[in-house]
Enzyme design. Structure first.
Site, PDB file in Angstrom:
ATOM      1  N   LYS A 174       0.917  -1.167   0.103  1.00 14.16           N
ATOM      2  CA  LYS A 174       0.155   0.062   0.041  1.00 14.16           C
ATOM      3  C   LYS A 174       0.621   1.347  -0.137  1.00 14.16           C
ATOM      4  CE  LYS A 174      -1.488  -1.485   4.014  1.00 14.16           C
ATOM      5  NZ  LYS A 174      -2.312  -1.820   5.025  1.00 14.16           N
ATOM      6  N   THR A 207      -7.230   9.489   9.077  1.00 11.66           N
ATOM      7  CA  THR A 207      -6.890   8.309   8.306  1.00 11.66           C
ATOM      8  C   THR A 207      -6.636   6.955   9.289  1.00 11.66           C
ATOM      9  OG1 THR A 207      -4.331   8.792   8.353  1.00 11.66           O
ATOM     10  CG2 THR A 207      -5.794   9.460   6.376  1.00 11.66           C
ATOM     11  N   GLY A 209      -7.200   3.777  10.785  1.00 12.79           N
ATOM     12  CA  GLY A 209      -7.849   2.494  10.431  1.00 12.79           C
ATOM     13  C   GLY A 209      -7.806   2.186   8.740  1.00 12.79           C
ATOM     14  N   THR A 210      -7.181   3.172   8.021  1.00 13.32           N
ATOM     15  CA  THR A 210      -7.540   3.013   6.633  1.00 13.32           C
ATOM     16  C   THR A 210      -6.776   1.515   6.191  1.00 13.32           C
ATOM     17  OG1 THR A 210      -4.936   4.085   6.574  1.00 13.32           O
ATOM     18  CG2 THR A 210      -7.015   5.278   5.923  1.00 13.32           C
ATOM     19  N   GLY A 211      -5.887   1.002   6.698  1.00 15.15           N
ATOM     20  CA  GLY A 211      -5.175  -0.400   6.527  1.00 15.15           C
ATOM     21  C   GLY A 211      -6.153  -1.388   6.832  1.00 15.15           C
ATOM     22  N   CYS A 212      -6.919  -1.362   8.031  1.00 17.96           N
ATOM     23  CA  CYS A 212      -7.750  -2.458   8.551  1.00 17.96           C
ATOM     24  C   CYS A 212      -8.937  -2.340   7.435  1.00 17.96           C
ATOM     25  CB  CYS A 212      -8.332  -2.113   9.865  1.00 17.96           C
ATOM     26  SG  CYS A 212      -6.917  -2.164  10.906  1.00 17.96           S
TER      27      CYS A 212
HETATM   28  N1  LIG Z   1      -4.320  10.393   2.216  1.00 16.14           N
HETATM   29  C1  LIG Z   1      -4.837   9.160   1.593  1.00 16.14           C
HETATM   30  N2  LIG Z   1      -5.310   9.624   0.665  1.00 16.14           N
HETATM   31  C2  LIG Z   1      -6.064   8.686  -0.314  1.00 16.14           C
HETATM   32  N3  LIG Z   1      -5.746   7.417  -0.131  1.00 16.14           N
HETATM   33  C3  LIG Z   1      -5.069   7.093   1.082  1.00 16.14           C
HETATM   34  C4  LIG Z   1      -4.531   7.939   2.148  1.00 16.14           C
HETATM   35  N4  LIG Z   1      -3.746   7.632   2.832  1.00 16.14           N
HETATM   36  C5  LIG Z   1      -3.979   6.204   2.850  1.00 16.14           C
HETATM   37  N5  LIG Z   1      -4.593   5.838   1.516  1.00 16.14           N
HETATM   38  C6  LIG Z   1      -5.044   4.259   1.083  1.00 16.14           C
HETATM   39  O1  LIG Z   1      -5.480   3.655   2.152  1.00 16.14           O
HETATM   40  C7  LIG Z   1      -5.222   2.433   2.056  1.00 16.14           C
HETATM   41  C8  LIG Z   1      -4.365   1.974   3.388  1.00 16.14           C
HETATM   42  O2  LIG Z   1      -3.084   2.562   3.214  1.00 16.14           O
HETATM   43  P1  LIG Z   1      -2.053   2.724   4.145  1.00 16.14           P
HETATM   44  O3  LIG Z   1      -2.315   4.365   4.918  1.00 16.14           O
HETATM   45  O4  LIG Z   1      -0.641   2.728   3.543  1.00 16.14           O
HETATM   46  O5  LIG Z   1      -1.992   1.594   5.376  1.00 16.14           O
HETATM   47  P2  LIG Z   1      -2.074   1.862   7.015  1.00 16.14           P
HETATM   48  O6  LIG Z   1      -3.273   2.053   7.395  1.00 16.14           O
HETATM   49  O7  LIG Z   1      -1.917   0.040   6.965  1.00 16.14           O
HETATM   50  O8  LIG Z   1      -0.800   2.285   7.148  1.00 16.14           O
HETATM   51  C9  LIG Z   1      -4.448   2.325   0.626  1.00 16.14           C
HETATM   52  O9  LIG Z   1      -5.251   2.030  -0.189  1.00 16.14           O
HETATM   53  C10 LIG Z   1      -3.850   3.710   0.702  1.00 16.14           C
HETATM   54  O10 LIG Z   1      -3.670   3.867  -0.710  1.00 16.14           O
HETATM   55  C1  LIG Z   2      -6.675  -2.870  17.330  1.00 11.82           C
HETATM   56  C2  LIG Z   2      -6.149  -2.257  16.123  1.00 11.82           C
HETATM   57  N1  LIG Z   2      -5.728  -3.167  15.038  1.00 11.82           N
HETATM   58  C3  LIG Z   2      -4.962  -2.555  14.114  1.00 11.82           C
HETATM   59  C4  LIG Z   2      -4.713  -1.132  14.163  1.00 11.82           C
HETATM   60  C5  LIG Z   2      -3.898  -0.608  13.092  1.00 11.82           C
HETATM   61  O1  LIG Z   2      -4.696  -0.240  12.115  1.00 11.82           O
HETATM   62  P1  LIG Z   2      -4.488   0.574  10.796  1.00 11.82           P
HETATM   63  O2  LIG Z   2      -5.481   0.612  10.062  1.00 11.82           O
HETATM   64  O3  LIG Z   2      -3.280   0.338  10.299  1.00 11.82           O
HETATM   65  O4  LIG Z   2      -4.271   2.091  11.215  1.00 11.82           O
HETATM   66  P2  LIG Z   2      -3.519   3.194  12.174  1.00 11.82           P
HETATM   67  O5  LIG Z   2      -3.485   2.473  13.497  1.00 11.82           O
HETATM   68  O6  LIG Z   2      -2.432   2.876  11.351  1.00 11.82           O
HETATM   69  O7  LIG Z   2      -4.254   4.279  12.000  1.00 11.82           O
HETATM   70  C6  LIG Z   2      -5.036  -0.540  15.425  1.00 11.82           C
HETATM   71  N2  LIG Z   2      -4.805   0.711  15.288  1.00 11.82           N
HETATM   72  N3  LIG Z   2      -5.559  -1.121  16.505  1.00 11.82           N
END
Ligand SMILES: Nc1ncnc2c1ncn2[C@@H]1O[C@H](COP(=O)(O)OP(=O)(O)O)[C@@H](O)[C@H]1O
Ligand SMILES: Cc1ncc(COP(=O)(O)OP(=O)(O)O)c(N)n1
Length: 267
Positions: A174, A207, A209-212
């Site tokens: 990602k 943002t 929880g975007t990854g989850c």
């Molecule tokens: N600012 C943003 N604008 C648009 N898409 C985003 C943005 N931040 C994250 N994404 C998208 O959200 C999803 C999760 O990405 P990411 O943030 O790298 O994961 P994580 O939450 O695990 O760190 C991916 O599809 C990424 O392209």
């Molecule tokens: C209970 C729990 N699981 C996973 C995460 C991480 O989530 P993610 O979508 O990577 O979002 P951020 O924490 O990076 O905002 C979490 N925070 N808690």
């Protein structure tokens, strides 16, 4: 037809990530959601205030309860916390023959709190990744799993190849953490070709929880029998809608809007 998905993950009391994000996403995509909790976190938009892991036996029993009765068309893992939990999850996945397995290798929350013990990274590589259909690391997670430093798309492609060599069928690296430029690019590798999923980068601090949410949307679509490419495309649209229509709640990094995609489709 009722499609069912199981999430094996931690609870986020703030409702933006973890089990809560997964179940909301499953529901929005019309998939029946089930859960096995690995840990309870005291968490909000300001950070993680406490982490309380469950015993590996408690995790195994929840999975057993779901697997022996309801069954699952697809399974997702999120926060797994320890090598012991990873081992029981891998053993249950094998026991129930779950092939549509999406592993989101959650390691550190955006605020910096560790959600996976450092020594558990190798258990993830040895026990769970070889069983998974899709793995969805962000850039720091891909670096931790491969030992590579990732700056460019070429670096991400190399990391994807290394993860594929561990036995994962599809690797999605990602691009949320690559904040150069106007776009976010997620790279999918199927072992022979690369596919790019691109969207406009949204300038927001909300943002959490975007990854989850993204990995849960992939899981829901796989539960319906979609291909991985189709599932990733829907997940990208789902997360784009969820980030663009921010809720603006909490005092820190707020959650994404899980109902935005459905409302957009209905219009
Ligand atoms: N600012 C943003 N604008 C648009 N898409 C985003 C943005 N931040 C994250 N994404 C998208 O959200 C999803 C999760 O990405 P990411 O943030 O790298 O994961 P994580 O939450 O695990 O760190 C991916 O599809 C990424 O392209
Ligand atoms: C209970 C729990 N699981 C996973 C995460 C991480 O989530 P993610 O979508 O990577 O979002 P951020 O924490 O990076 O905002 C979490 N925070 N808690």
């Amino acid at each position: 037809m009722v499609y069912k998905a199981l999430t094996i993950a931690g609870s986020d009391s703030g409702g933006g990530a973890g089990i809560q994000a997964d179940l909301k996403t499953f529901q929005e995509l019309r998939v029946f959601g089930m859960s096995a909790l690995t840990a309870v976190t005291a968490q909000n938009t300001l950070g993680v205030q406490g982490v309380y892991p469950l015993s590996p036996e408690a995790v195994a029993q929840q999975i057993e309860s779901v697997g022996t009765d309801l069954g699952a068309d697809a399974v997702k893992t999120g926060m797994l916390f320890s090598a012991e939990i990873i081992e029981v999850v891998a053993s249950k996945v094998k026991q129930f023959g779950w092939e549509r397995l999406v592993v989101d290798p959650v390691m550190i929350a955006k605020g910096g709190a560790p959600l996976l013990q450092e020594e558990a990274v190798s258990a993830l590589k040895t026990h769970l990744l070889p069983l998974s259909m899709v793995v969805t690391p962000n850039i720091p997670e891909a670096e931790a799993l491969t030992g590579l430093t990732i700056r460019t798309i070429e670096d991400r492609k190399e990391a994807a190849k290394r993860l594929h060599e561990l036995g994962v069928k599809y690797v999605v690296i990602k691009g949320g953490h690559d904040d150069d430029g106007e776009e976010t690019v997620d790279v999918l590798y199927d072992g022979s070709e690369f596919f790019y999923f691109t969207s406009k980068r949204i300038d927001t601090k909300h943002t959490h929880g975007t990854g989850c949410t993204f990995a849960a949307a992939i899981t829901a679509e796989l539960a319906k029998g979609k291909t991985v490419q189709e599932a990733v495309q829907t997940a990208k649209s789902f997360i784009q809608a969820a980030i663009s229509h921010e809720l603006g709640i909490g005092h820190g990094h707020g959650p994404t809007n899980h109902w935005a995609y459905r409302e957009k489709q209905a219009r």
